[in-house]
Scaffold this motif. Structure first.
Motif, PDB file in Angstrom:
ATOM      1  N   LYS A   6       0.856  -1.197   0.000  1.00 20.84           N
ATOM      2  CA  LYS A   6       0.000   0.000   0.000  1.00 20.84           C
ATOM      3  C   LYS A   6       0.879   1.230   0.000  1.00 20.84           C
ATOM      4  O   LYS A   6       2.110   1.122   0.040  1.00 20.84           O
ATOM      5  N   ASN A   7       0.271   2.396  -0.059  1.00 20.92           N
ATOM      6  CA  ASN A   7       1.047   3.638  -0.088  1.00 20.92           C
ATOM      7  C   ASN A   7       1.912   3.786   1.167  1.00 20.92           C
ATOM      8  O   ASN A   7       1.442   3.506   2.273  1.00 20.92           O
ATOM      9  N   LEU A   8       3.140   4.230   0.983  1.00 20.15           N
ATOM     10  CA  LEU A   8       3.976   4.634   2.114  1.00 20.15           C
ATOM     11  C   LEU A   8       3.661   6.099   2.388  1.00 20.15           C
ATOM     12  O   LEU A   8       4.231   7.002   1.779  1.00 20.15           O
ATOM     13  N   SER A   9       2.717   6.327   3.300  1.00 23.00           N
ATOM     14  CA  SER A   9       2.238   7.673   3.606  1.00 23.00           C
ATOM     15  C   SER A   9       2.938   8.194   4.846  1.00 23.00           C
ATOM     16  O   SER A   9       2.969   7.507   5.877  1.00 23.00           O
ATOM     17  N   VAL A  10       3.472   9.394   4.768  1.00 32.08           N
ATOM     18  CA  VAL A  10       4.220   9.977   5.879  1.00 32.08           C
ATOM     19  C   VAL A  10       3.673  11.357   6.189  1.00 32.08           C
ATOM     20  O   VAL A  10       3.511  12.188   5.294  1.00 32.08           O
ATOM     21  N   LEU A  11       3.368  11.591   7.470  1.00 32.84           N
ATOM     22  CA  LEU A  11       2.970  12.932   7.897  1.00 32.84           C
ATOM     23  C   LEU A  11       4.235  13.737   8.144  1.00 32.84           C
ATOM     24  O   LEU A  11       5.103  13.317   8.911  1.00 32.84           O
ATOM     25  N   MET A  12       4.328  14.889   7.483  1.00 34.52           N
ATOM     26  CA  MET A  12       5.548  15.699   7.576  1.00 34.52           C
ATOM     27  C   MET A  12       5.209  17.181   7.525  1.00 34.52           C
ATOM     28  O   MET A  12       4.103  17.558   7.125  1.00 34.52           O
ATOM     29  N   GLY A  57       3.301   2.778  10.971  1.00 34.89           N
ATOM     30  CA  GLY A  57       3.502   3.568   9.762  1.00 34.89           C
ATOM     31  C   GLY A  57       4.302   2.830   8.697  1.00 34.89           C
ATOM     32  O   GLY A  57       4.401   3.309   7.560  1.00 34.89           O
ATOM     33  N   ASN A  58       4.860   1.667   9.046  1.00 38.11           N
ATOM     34  CA  ASN A  58       5.604   0.876   8.075  1.00 38.11           C
ATOM     35  C   ASN A  58       4.653   0.209   7.090  1.00 38.11           C
ATOM     36  O   ASN A  58       3.493  -0.046   7.408  1.00 38.11           O
ATOM     37  N   VAL A  59       5.167  -0.103   5.900  1.00 40.47           N
ATOM     38  CA  VAL A  59       4.349  -0.722   4.851  1.00 40.47           C
ATOM     39  C   VAL A  59       5.013  -2.020   4.398  1.00 40.47           C
ATOM     40  O   VAL A  59       6.234  -2.063   4.187  1.00 40.47           O
ATOM     41  N   ASP A  60       4.205  -3.062   4.246  1.00 44.78           N
ATOM     42  CA  ASP A  60       4.740  -4.353   3.812  1.00 44.78           C
ATOM     43  C   ASP A  60       5.297  -4.280   2.394  1.00 44.78           C
ATOM     44  O   ASP A  60       4.719  -3.632   1.508  1.00 44.78           O
ATOM     45  N   LEU A  61       6.425  -4.964   2.195  1.00 45.07           N
ATOM     46  CA  LEU A  61       7.010  -5.162   0.878  1.00 45.07           C
ATOM     47  C   LEU A  61       6.633  -6.576   0.452  1.00 45.07           C
ATOM     48  O   LEU A  61       6.877  -7.539   1.186  1.00 45.07           O
ATOM     49  N   ILE A  62       6.014  -6.728  -0.721  1.00 46.24           N
ATOM     50  CA  ILE A  62       5.479  -8.034  -1.118  1.00 46.24           C
ATOM     51  C   ILE A  62       6.069  -8.499  -2.450  1.00 46.24           C
ATOM     52  O   ILE A  62       6.495  -7.697  -3.276  1.00 46.24           O
ATOM     53  N   ALA A  63       6.081  -9.824  -2.620  1.00 44.47           N
ATOM     54  CA  ALA A  63       6.570 -10.420  -3.864  1.00 44.47           C
ATOM     55  C   ALA A  63       5.580 -10.125  -4.993  1.00 44.47           C
ATOM     56  O   ALA A  63       4.364 -10.150  -4.791  1.00 44.47           O
ATOM     57  N   TYR A 115       9.610  -4.994   4.854  1.00 49.94           N
ATOM     58  CA  TYR A 115       8.780  -3.804   4.999  1.00 49.94           C
ATOM     59  C   TYR A 115       9.580  -2.568   4.620  1.00 49.94           C
ATOM     60  O   TYR A 115      10.810  -2.604   4.513  1.00 49.94           O
ATOM     61  N   VAL A 116       8.841  -1.485   4.400  1.00 48.27           N
ATOM     62  CA  VAL A 116       9.465  -0.219   4.038  1.00 48.27           C
ATOM     63  C   VAL A 116       9.111   0.818   5.091  1.00 48.27           C
ATOM     64  O   VAL A 116       7.931   0.984   5.444  1.00 48.27           O
ATOM     65  N   THR A 117      10.104   1.477   5.614  1.00 46.68           N
ATOM     66  CA  THR A 117       9.901   2.588   6.525  1.00 46.68           C
ATOM     67  C   THR A 117      10.578   3.807   5.901  1.00 46.68           C
ATOM     68  O   THR A 117      10.775   3.846   4.689  1.00 46.68           O
TER      69      THR A 117
END
Length: 436
Positions: A336-342, A394-400, A372-374
């Motif tokens: 899913k989207n890696l969404s970050v509040l900044m 807030g981390n997002v899974d990295l999938i095959a 996962y992606v942080t």
């Protein structure tokens, strides 16, 4: 000579005061001066728990009816596990009736009155009814004392470090006489702990918003003793302060003479949800005005940015190495989207960071989690989070992106031979290079 002494004196003065001004500048840069008129306050991102503002946020203070967020959480947990149903019937005890006669906010439960769990839930969340709250607590745990023990156990489980509950309602225990739960101390909770509880309430049980965002209900609707009940969260649309901040849909107010006026709020604008807490404000109006300061600051100065979209690859990390597969790598994408509040304008200061699973071994199916992606922040701010558990949300899974079958024994054997030969030749080359 005098001129040299003046110059030297000036240099010494500058050297002494420069660190002081530098410190002031760093503090000012780290946090805005919002002049929050409250004993404590906090503002957080409702996804990662990033703290955007805090003031005395670790001091345990009496939360009054904000306590009921924990009672609500435990009810929703029982519903989710199937141990409790919305149409289960609850019978009002002597204690619940006693609170109904004179226990602060109440729906005047009669002795032995029967109401469903859902009716009492609305009475508690919308109107903060103490009698309805105790009726739920006793129904779930047999007694309020047992229920309070559940509350304190759950607080530890959720990572609340200062919270201690002595009642299910936030009602002062020393005013409950014979009905006071057999629990030491009074109820206290820091602003940070209230934010943690609010975070879990709306993230673990999003359906809680249905209750907390309801501006008014009719209790015993259609019956002779029907009661119209407004929500004490007057920042909800259609209520007294409904125009102060757009998007407010929860969570819980609280007030006693000792606690002052408290409020844990949440609001969403443009896909960004914030949670704020104020404790110990001077009046009913002030708890909403101080909340407005916090939420306005958050929505004006921060934004949610998608660093990488769902199904996209992370640059430089397009594949993951795997063992024992027909292929040695598998293409990977974000689930899913890696969404970050900044802070607005700081997108270039955030970089995605990929963490692969410790061991990746075939067979692997498409959509399997491989890591996962942080993100990494490279700016000057010193952001902190409610706790590591919430931050990880807030981390997002990295999938095959595709299947990789397990390799046969012969393929794996020859792969090992090739690796061994490659290692030998690499060692020889390194040895030759060392001679020169």
């Amino acid at each position: 000579m005098k001129q040299h002494r003046k110059v030297l004196s000036l240099l010494i003065i500058v050297a002494l005061i420069f660190p002081f001004f530098g410190s002031l500048q760093q503090k000012a840069f780290a946090q805005a001066n919002l002049d929050i008129q409250a004993k404590s306050a906090i503002l957080i991102d409702a996804i990662s728990g990033k703290i955007l503002y805090e003031q005395n946020a670790d001091e345990p203070l009496p939360p009054a009816s904000m306590t009921k967020m924990m009672t609500e959480y435990l009810v929703l947990e029982e519903i989710a596990t199937g141990k409790l149903k919305w149409d289960d019937v609850v019978t009002a005890s002597d204690y619940a009736h006693w609170l109904g006669v004179g226990g602060g906010s109440r729906v005047f439960l009669a002795l032995g009155e029967k109401r469903t769990v859902k009716e009492l839930m609305y009475a508690m969340t919308v109107y903060s009814a103490n009698d309805a709250t105790v009726a739920l607590a006793e129904h779930l745990a047999g007694s309020e004392t047992n229920f309070v023990q559940m509350m304190n156990e759950k607080a530890k489980e959720l990572g609340m470090t200062t919270a201690h509950f002595s009642t299910s309602t936030g009602y002062p225990k020393d005013e409950l006489g014979q009905y006071a739960p057999a629990v030491e101390g009074e109820t206290v909770m820091s602003a940070k702990d209230a934010a943690i509880l609010g975070w879990h309430l709306i993230n673990d049980y999003p359906e809680s918003i249905e209750f907390n965002s309801t501006p008014r209900i009719k209790f015993r609707e259609g019956e002779p003793n029907e009661m119209p009940l407004p929500n004490f969260n007057f920042m909800l649309p259609g209520l007294v302060y409904g125009n102060l901040v757009q998007g407010v849909d929860g969570i819980k107010t609280g007030h006693t003479s000792k606690a002052g006026y408290n409020f844990t709020a949440t609001a969403m604008q443009n896909g960004m949800r914030l949670i704020s807490v104020v404790q110990g404000t001077a009046s009913e109006k002030e708890r909403f005005m101080q909340t407005k300061k916090l939420l306005d600051y958050g929505f004006a100065n921060f934004e949610v940015v998608d660093l990488i979209k769902a199904k996209e690859k992370v640059p430089g990390f397009e594949t993951a190495k795997i063992e024992k597969g027909k292929e040695t790598e598998v293409p990977v994408v974000l689930k899913k989207n890696l969404s970050v509040l900044m802070k607005k304008g700081e997108k270039d200061l955030y970089k995605p960071v990929v963490i692969y699973n410790e061991k990746l071994e075939a067979p692997i199916k498409s959509q399997d989690r491989v890591g996962y992606v942080t993100f990494e922040y490279t700016g000057k701010e010193k952001y902190t989070y409610l706790n590591e558990t919430i931050q990880a949300k807030g981390n997002v899974d990295l999938i095959a992106e595709e299947d990789v079958e397990k390799a046969g024994a012969i393929r794996l054997f020859f792969r090992k031979v090739i690796q061994l030969i490659g290692g030998i030749f690499s060692g020889i080359v390194d040895g030759i290079k060392g001679l020169f």
